[in-house]
Motif scaffolding. Structure first.
Motif, PDB file in Angstrom:
ATOM      1  N   UNK A 392       0.958  -1.280  -0.241  1.00 58.95           N
ATOM      2  CA  UNK A 392      -0.017   0.153   0.009  1.00 58.95           C
ATOM      3  C   UNK A 392       0.695   1.215   0.057  1.00 58.95           C
ATOM      4  N   UNK A 393       0.362   2.342  -0.673  1.00 57.73           N
ATOM      5  CA  UNK A 393       1.122   3.422  -0.679  1.00 57.73           C
ATOM      6  C   UNK A 393       0.069   4.755  -0.646  1.00 57.73           C
ATOM      7  N   UNK A 394       0.800   5.810   0.144  1.00 51.63           N
ATOM      8  CA  UNK A 394      -0.062   6.950   0.206  1.00 51.63           C
ATOM      9  C   UNK A 394      -0.062   7.873  -0.821  1.00 51.63           C
ATOM     10  N   UNK A 395      -1.173   8.474  -1.264  1.00 50.18           N
ATOM     11  CA  UNK A 395      -1.007   9.319  -2.477  1.00 50.18           C
ATOM     12  C   UNK A 395      -1.631  10.727  -1.864  1.00 50.18           C
ATOM     13  N   UNK A 396      -0.738  11.801  -1.967  1.00 49.15           N
ATOM     14  CA  UNK A 396      -1.176  13.193  -1.476  1.00 49.15           C
ATOM     15  C   UNK A 396      -1.598  14.006  -2.870  1.00 49.15           C
ATOM     16  N   UNK A 397      -2.667  14.474  -2.653  1.00 48.40           N
ATOM     17  CA  UNK A 397      -3.411  15.411  -3.859  1.00 48.40           C
ATOM     18  C   UNK A 397      -3.655  16.830  -3.351  1.00 48.40           C
ATOM     19  N   UNK A 398      -3.241  17.778  -3.899  1.00 51.70           N
ATOM     20  CA  UNK A 398      -3.921  19.197  -3.597  1.00 51.70           C
ATOM     21  C   UNK A 398      -4.326  19.447  -4.891  1.00 51.70           C
ATOM     22  N   UNK A 399      -5.458  19.983  -4.499  1.00 50.09           N
ATOM     23  CA  UNK A 399      -6.560  20.635  -5.613  1.00 50.09           C
ATOM     24  C   UNK A 399      -6.717  22.166  -5.795  1.00 50.09           C
ATOM     25  N   UNK A 400      -7.128  22.732  -6.981  1.00 47.40           N
ATOM     26  CA  UNK A 400      -7.458  23.861  -6.773  1.00 47.40           C
ATOM     27  C   UNK A 400      -8.776  24.228  -6.203  1.00 47.40           C
ATOM     28  N   UNK A 401      -9.065  25.490  -6.027  1.00 47.48           N
ATOM     29  CA  UNK A 401     -10.430  25.813  -5.253  1.00 47.48           C
ATOM     30  C   UNK A 401     -11.652  25.227  -5.836  1.00 47.48           C
ATOM     31  N   UNK A 402     -12.495  24.786  -5.170  1.00 47.60           N
ATOM     32  CA  UNK A 402     -13.674  24.287  -5.685  1.00 47.60           C
ATOM     33  C   UNK A 402     -14.805  23.918  -4.536  1.00 47.60           C
ATOM     34  N   UNK A 403     -15.973  23.771  -5.023  1.00 48.19           N
ATOM     35  CA  UNK A 403     -17.010  23.601  -3.946  1.00 48.19           C
ATOM     36  C   UNK A 403     -17.156  22.335  -3.237  1.00 48.19           C
ATOM     37  N   UNK A 404     -17.292  22.628  -1.825  1.00 50.87           N
ATOM     38  CA  UNK A 404     -17.365  21.552  -0.855  1.00 50.87           C
ATOM     39  C   UNK A 404     -18.191  20.183  -1.518  1.00 50.87           C
ATOM     40  N   UNK A 405     -19.049  20.548  -2.199  1.00 49.97           N
ATOM     41  CA  UNK A 405     -20.303  19.546  -2.448  1.00 49.97           C
ATOM     42  C   UNK A 405     -19.469  18.557  -3.450  1.00 49.97           C
ATOM     43  N   UNK A 406     -18.597  19.284  -4.416  1.00 49.02           N
ATOM     44  CA  UNK A 406     -18.129  18.480  -5.380  1.00 49.02           C
ATOM     45  C   UNK A 406     -16.904  17.418  -4.752  1.00 49.02           C
ATOM     46  N   UNK A 407     -16.206  17.960  -3.953  1.00 47.22           N
ATOM     47  CA  UNK A 407     -15.204  17.065  -3.181  1.00 47.22           C
ATOM     48  C   UNK A 407     -15.740  16.129  -2.274  1.00 47.22           C
ATOM     49  N   UNK A 408     -17.083  16.277  -1.700  1.00 42.49           N
ATOM     50  CA  UNK A 408     -17.813  15.188  -1.052  1.00 42.49           C
ATOM     51  C   UNK A 408     -18.072  14.154  -1.992  1.00 42.49           C
ATOM     52  N   UNK A 409     -18.635  14.433  -3.102  1.00 38.67           N
ATOM     53  CA  UNK A 409     -19.089  13.309  -3.937  1.00 38.67           C
ATOM     54  C   UNK A 409     -17.817  12.660  -4.569  1.00 38.67           C
ATOM     55  N   UNK A 410     -16.734  13.165  -5.071  1.00 37.14           N
ATOM     56  CA  UNK A 410     -15.561  12.748  -5.509  1.00 37.14           C
ATOM     57  C   UNK A 410     -14.926  11.850  -4.344  1.00 37.14           C
ATOM     58  N   UNK A 411     -14.780  12.194  -3.128  1.00 32.88           N
ATOM     59  CA  UNK A 411     -14.442  11.343  -2.144  1.00 32.88           C
ATOM     60  C   UNK A 411     -15.061   9.911  -1.781  1.00 32.88           C
ATOM     61  N   UNK A 412     -16.701  10.257  -2.222  1.00 35.27           N
ATOM     62  CA  UNK A 412     -17.535   8.833  -2.088  1.00 35.27           C
ATOM     63  C   UNK A 412     -16.961   7.884  -3.152  1.00 35.27           C
ATOM     64  N   UNK A 413     -16.762   8.487  -4.423  1.00 38.66           N
ATOM     65  CA  UNK A 413     -16.525   7.859  -5.591  1.00 38.66           C
ATOM     66  C   UNK A 413     -15.043   7.053  -5.255  1.00 38.66           C
TER      67      UNK A 413
END
Length: 433
Positions: A392-413
């Motif tokens: 197993x390996x950790x992956x760190x991602x830093x996103x641009x500014x976005x609405x929280x609801x978009x991130x919530x749905x992306x995390x679920x997927x």
């Protein structure tokens, strides 16, 4: 010079500091107030034989102070919710002014208290309830009165800031928390500090003072620091950020944001340099731009400094029998805007995501595809082969500014992918530009 009598309720850390500073600096305080501020009665719910009160009357019944006809100003320093509320409401009913350091009381019951005080024509002052000795309430209410305040952000809990500062050396949360308790920075039950409740009380008051809205503590989003790891702190630093536990209030067209959570702050920003138990509050006004208020957020005499500043303001009004008083929240009650607190799904931020993945070909491509499908752009990705462990390996991602609801749905997927282990760690990022 006229005498103004004060009664102190509570002789703990702040009460003791207030008593000592009022006595030690009596002549200087009188010169600034234009009257003699005289301690006429002290109350503590426990006996204090260790405290030299001289000839000042002492009682273990705090209500003796509010019922004393000679007391002009009641200083409430007992803390808590219900008994403190009962005490303050009794003082108001008896026509006495109130100074308090009780942020929980004001955040939860302030609307009711201010309504009662306005009807009775008395003052309730609460500078010491937010950020200890830093006069940020007075600065916003008076010094920035010409400004439309657009946002407020601050380190407003010294315990949490101390813990995150010490964790930068690689120490675990639990170990630093124990040290904070031993040093007296954290209570035996540290929940209010480390889970953000204390900061949410203070942020509620800051937002109401800055934006001219009713107090809405029950709608504040609160997230603590107990899940932050040294790994996240180290990788945030590698990306050019520090993790701070911030309270953030932001005015939006249809409401306000009111949120407390761990936050990535650019290392070069002033607030990222605030370490240890110190507090700092950033205020952004349309005329003045950004201003920073920095200093001790707790402590006996530091907080007493703010308590006594309020006492001086109130004493001036008492001594001159003046009807000219600064409104409680900086706005007259009739001018408060009924702006709602927006749900967290509506906020916008950049995001740090830590994903634990199976080391299989194509996993990173799947994650990137999901983010793209939800309209989330990636600023940077960190994946180190040296951190591969048990497949197993950790992956760190830093996103641009976005609405929280978009991130919530992306995390679920993302979490639904077969190659992803456990939950995605999410930390919001702000640049305060």
């Amino acid at each position: 010079m006229k005498d103004v009598n004060v009664g102190i309720c509570g002789l703990g850390t702040v009460g003791g500091g207030t008593f000592n500073v009022l006595n030690r600096n009596a002549s200087q305080i009188a010169g600034r107030a234009g009257c003699n501020i005289r301690i006429s009665r002290v109350a503590s719910r426990t006996e204090r034989t260790d405290f030299d009160l001289g000839d000042i009357p002492f009682t273990t019944d705090i209500f003796d102070v509010v019922n004393d006809p000679d007391v002009d100003i009641v200083i409430e320093l007992i803390g808590g919710y219900e008994t403190a509320k009962e005490l303050v409401m009794a003082a108001i009913k008896n026509g006495k002014h109130v100074v308090t350091a009780n942020k929980a009381l004001i955040a939860v019951h302030g609307n009711e208290i201010f309504e009662a005080a306005e009807a009775k024509g008395v003052i309730v002052a609460f500078e010491a309830g937010v950020a200890g000795g830093i006069p940020v309430i007075k600065a916003m209410r008076e010094g920035l009165a010409a400004n439309r305040i657009d946002w407020i952000a601050g380190i407003i809990n010294g315990t949490g800031n101390f813990i995150l500062t010490e964790m930068r050396a690689g120490r675990e949360f639990g170990d630093v928390l124990k040290e904070a308790q031993q040093l007296g920075y954290a209570e035996a039950d540290p929940t209010f500090d480390v889970e953000g409740i204390d900061a949410a009380h203070k942020l509620t008051i800051l937002a109401s003072t800055g934006f001219g809205v009713p107090l809405q503590f029950e709608r504040a989003y609160t997230e603590g620091i107990s899940k932050i790891t040294p790994y996240d702190i180290a990788h945030a630093e590698m990306l050019g950020y520090r993790i701070k536990h911030l309270g953030i209030a932001r005015r939006r067209g249809n409401g306000i944001e009111l949120r407390v959570h761990p936050t990535l702050v650019p290392q070069g920003h002033l607030i990222a340099q605030v370490d240890g138990v110190l507090n700092a509050v950033l205020v952004d006004g349309d005329a003045v731009g950004q201003t920073l208020y920095y200093g001790p957020g707790a402590g006996d005499e530091a907080t007493a400094s703010a308590v006594i500043a309020d006492v001086v303001d109130v004493a001036r009004a008492v001594a001159t029998d003046s009807s000219h008083r600064v409104p409680y929240l900086g706005f007259s009650q009739g001018a408060l805007e009924d702006l709602p607190v927006l749900p967290m799904e509506d906020i916008q931020s950049a995001y740090y995501l830590r994903i634990q993945a199976e080391d299989h070909p194509g996993v990173l491509a799947k994650v990137a595809s999901i983010l793209s499908e939800h309209g989330i752009n990636i600023e940077s990705i960190v994946q180190k082969e040296s951190e591969l462990e048990d497949g197993k390996i950790p992956v760190i991602i830093l996103t641009h500014t976005v609405q929280e609801r978009q991130v919530n749905r992306a995390i679920e997927d993302i979490e639904a992918l077969a190659d992803i282990v456990g939950q995605v760690v999410r930390i919001r990022a702000e640049n305060f530009s």
